[in-house]
Enzyme design. Structure first.
Site, PDB file in Angstrom:
ATOM      1  N   ASN A  91       0.851  -1.188   0.000  1.00 49.86           N
ATOM      2  CA  ASN A  91       0.000   0.000   0.000  1.00 49.86           C
ATOM      3  C   ASN A  91       0.881   1.230   0.000  1.00 49.86           C
ATOM      4  OD1 ASN A  91      -1.288   2.376   1.725  1.00 49.86           O
ATOM      5  ND2 ASN A  91      -2.982   1.246   0.817  1.00 49.86           N
ATOM      6  N   LEU A 126      -4.714  -0.033  -2.979  1.00 47.91           N
ATOM      7  CA  LEU A 126      -5.145   1.187  -2.294  1.00 47.91           C
ATOM      8  C   LEU A 126      -6.340   0.857  -1.414  1.00 47.91           C
ATOM      9  CD1 LEU A 126      -4.991   4.018  -4.988  1.00 47.91           C
ATOM     10  CD2 LEU A 126      -3.353   3.550  -3.174  1.00 47.91           C
ATOM     11  N   GLU A 127      -6.454   1.589  -0.312  1.00 45.23           N
ATOM     12  CA  GLU A 127      -7.538   1.336   0.631  1.00 45.23           C
ATOM     13  C   GLU A 127      -8.915   1.578   0.031  1.00 45.23           C
ATOM     14  OE1 GLU A 127      -5.714   5.403   1.831  1.00 45.23           O
ATOM     15  OE2 GLU A 127      -5.072   3.524   0.907  1.00 45.23           O
ATOM     16  N   GLN A 128      -8.983   2.346  -1.048  1.00 53.59           N
ATOM     17  CA  GLN A 128     -10.276   2.597  -1.691  1.00 53.59           C
ATOM     18  C   GLN A 128     -10.835   1.349  -2.373  1.00 53.59           C
ATOM     19  OE1 GLN A 128      -7.714   4.662  -1.731  1.00 53.59           O
ATOM     20  NE2 GLN A 128      -8.441   6.723  -1.246  1.00 53.59           N
ATOM     21  N   GLY A 129     -10.025   0.287  -2.483  1.00 56.74           N
ATOM     22  CA  GLY A 129     -10.538  -0.974  -3.002  1.00 56.74           C
ATOM     23  C   GLY A 129      -9.841  -1.496  -4.240  1.00 56.74           C
TER      24      GLY A 129
END
Length: 520
Positions: free
Chosen positions: A296, A322-325
């Site tokens: 990440n 990425l944490e957004q998916g």
């Protein structure tokens, strides 16, 4: 036949009651943000004085830093409380928080993402390790940003002699979401969106709280004409559909199929970073990567690592997420951060955080704003601003290894870089290695308990997290230990008995590929 759910933004807004808790989903820079509806909400309030006294909830950062996004609502008569995962994009709302004009809270983005699913399932709250030892911990600030924040959203629990945080659920009266196409029944698709965020969970949380869902879309389709396999939010969850024909992919980008997964662009041609501190830091951070890593990259300086790997022909050696998916591909930079080109998969943010919290990340490369002698990191509150934490806590606590990156000092400075190393021409004005942090965003104590390897990379030197605190392990060529490092810190770090010189090739304009050397 059902009545069409399509209406004007003003009609949709008129359904929001004073004092309502309004969840707004999306991501910073206008990505997936329902800005047309938010602008209409402000206009409706200015005209009618309603709804007023809202509690606004947003898991991710939102806005453009210039009055868009959440900042449309930055009026203390319109909004009385904000619970946000990230605040850096909404400067006007930050100002209201700092000046105590609203009640302000910050909770980890992943926690808020998961909490929506708990609310949708009518659960009492979320039990998580995320936030232990940070300012989210109730023994420190409990997620409060200012003095006006009263009550408790976070409490400490003990299960089988292990500490956990309990995040209390609360009802969602209104969810404002965004998609691409809606039919007259309110079925929503998202094929021209750069991420899914918490869109479905947000709608489910509102409906099962007895609330309403307002969806902003770009196109309107005939009833029953949408392929059900493309529907992301079923119409049974949607109460009002507002069409914005001018809807953009983000504030910076009107449309780009390569950022939506509709088009793969040829690899190569990635612009090389100029020779500066950011490039040196990115090169050194890239040395910590191991072939096959799931990675990440945080916002800002960390995204330079992707550029370095492309420049060195190593772009296929690791998998960026990425944490957004997003899984795979090359993360976008700047205000388009949160989107990815040539991704392999795009999933809901909640599922991504499941994976992150469970240890799915091999390594996280994240920015730092301040570091103290214990190795704690602050990224969330400094210099009179409230940046918030976004997914930082989930990512930094869940990853197997962590690399923090940043310049050694802050403010205006001038440095030269060449094969002989670093040449400081003008010293930075503000120290970043300080006695006391304004907030603890990363807990060194928690990391040590987990035996988590951590390093801190700057253009002048490299530290690692030791048993006693910060330990200096590398120094750049051309740098004087006392003058350029120790005298520029508020505390004396431990100095490794094996202190070594950073690889000289890190500082050369036309360096050959730097040997991979994962030391953490």
């Amino acid at each position: 036949m059902s009545r069409s759910k399509v209406c004007s933004a003003d009609v949709a807004i008129s359904r929001i009651a004073p004092g309502a808790t309004v969840l707004i989903d999306g991501s910073g820079g206008g990505v997936n943000e329902p800005g047309f509806v938010l602008s209409a909400l402000k206009a409706h309030f200015d005209k009618t004085g309603r709804p007023g006294h809202l509690t606004v909830v947003h898991p991710s950062g939102m806005g453009d830093g210039q009055g868009g996004g959440i900042d449309y609502l930055a009026d203390p008569h319109l909004v009385s409380k904000v619970i946000g995962g990230h605040w850096s994009w909404c400067r006007k709302m930050q100002d209201l928080a700092v000046t105590e004009q609203i009640e302000a809270w910050c909770l980890p983005q992943g926690v808020m993402s998961h909490l929506l699913r708990v609310i949708a399932g009518n659960g009492p709250g979320l039990i998580s390790r995320v936030g232990l030892g940070t300012f989210v911990d109730p023994r420190i600030d409990g997620g409060r940003i200012n003095k006006r924040a009263k009550g408790d959203y976070v409490s400490l629990m003990n299960i089988n002699d292990e500490e956990f945080l309990f995040f209390k659920a609360f009802p969602i009266d209104v969810a404002i979401i965004r998609g691409t196409v809606a039919d007259e029944e309110g079925n929503i698709t998202m094929e021209e969106e750069g991420l899914f965020a918490e869109t479905l969970s947000a709608a489910q949380a509102a409906k099962n709280s007895g609330g309403i869902v307002i969806a902003q879309v770009k196109y309107l389709a005939e009833r029953g004409s949408i392929d059900p396999r493309k529907v992301k939010v079923p119409g049974v969850l949607v109460d009002a559909v507002v069409v914005d024909a001018g809807q953009r992919l983000s504030f910076a980008t009107a449309s780009d199929p390569s950022l939506c997964g509709e088009l793969r662009i040829p690899s190569g041609g990635f612009p090389a970073l100029p020779m500066n501190a950011r490039k040196v830091i990115a090169r050194r951070a890239a040395k910590a990567l191991i072939k096959g890593d799931v990675v990440n990259l945080g916002y800002g300086m960390p995204d330079g690592v992707a550029s370095i790997l492309a420049e060195e022909g190593r772009g296929d050696e690791v998998t960026f997420t990425l944490e957004q998916g997003h899984v795979g591909g090359i993360p976008a930079t700047g205000s388009d951060f949160g989107m990815v080109r040539n991704q392999w998969a795009m999933i809901d943010a909640g599922y991504q955080f499941d994976w992150y919290d469970g240890g799915g990340l091999d390594i996280a490369i994240l920015s730092f704003a301040e570091v103290d002698g214990q190795g704690n990191v602050n990224v969330s509150k400094f210099g009179g601003r409230v940046a918030g934490i976004g997914g930082f806590v989930n990512i930094s606590q869940g990853a197997k290894r962590v690399v923090f990156v940043g310049t050694f000092k802050a403010g205006k400075q001038a440095q030269g870089f060449d094969a002989d190393g670093v040449h400081i021409k003008q010293e930075g004005v503000a120290k970043k290695f300080v006695h006391r942090l304004e907030q603890i965003s990363f807990s060194a104590l928690y990391a040590r308990k987990r035996h988590q390897p951590v390093i801190y990379v700057t253009e002048r030197c490299v530290f690692e997290l030791g048993e006693k605190g910060l330990m200096l392990i590398e120094i750049a060529p051309g740098i004087d230990l006392e003058k350029d490092i120790l005298s520029q810190m508020d505390f004396m770090p431990e100095i490794s008995s094996k202190l070594k010189i950073m690889d000289e090739r890190l500082f050369s304009e036309f360096s050959q590929q730097v040997d991979q050397e994962a030391i953490i």
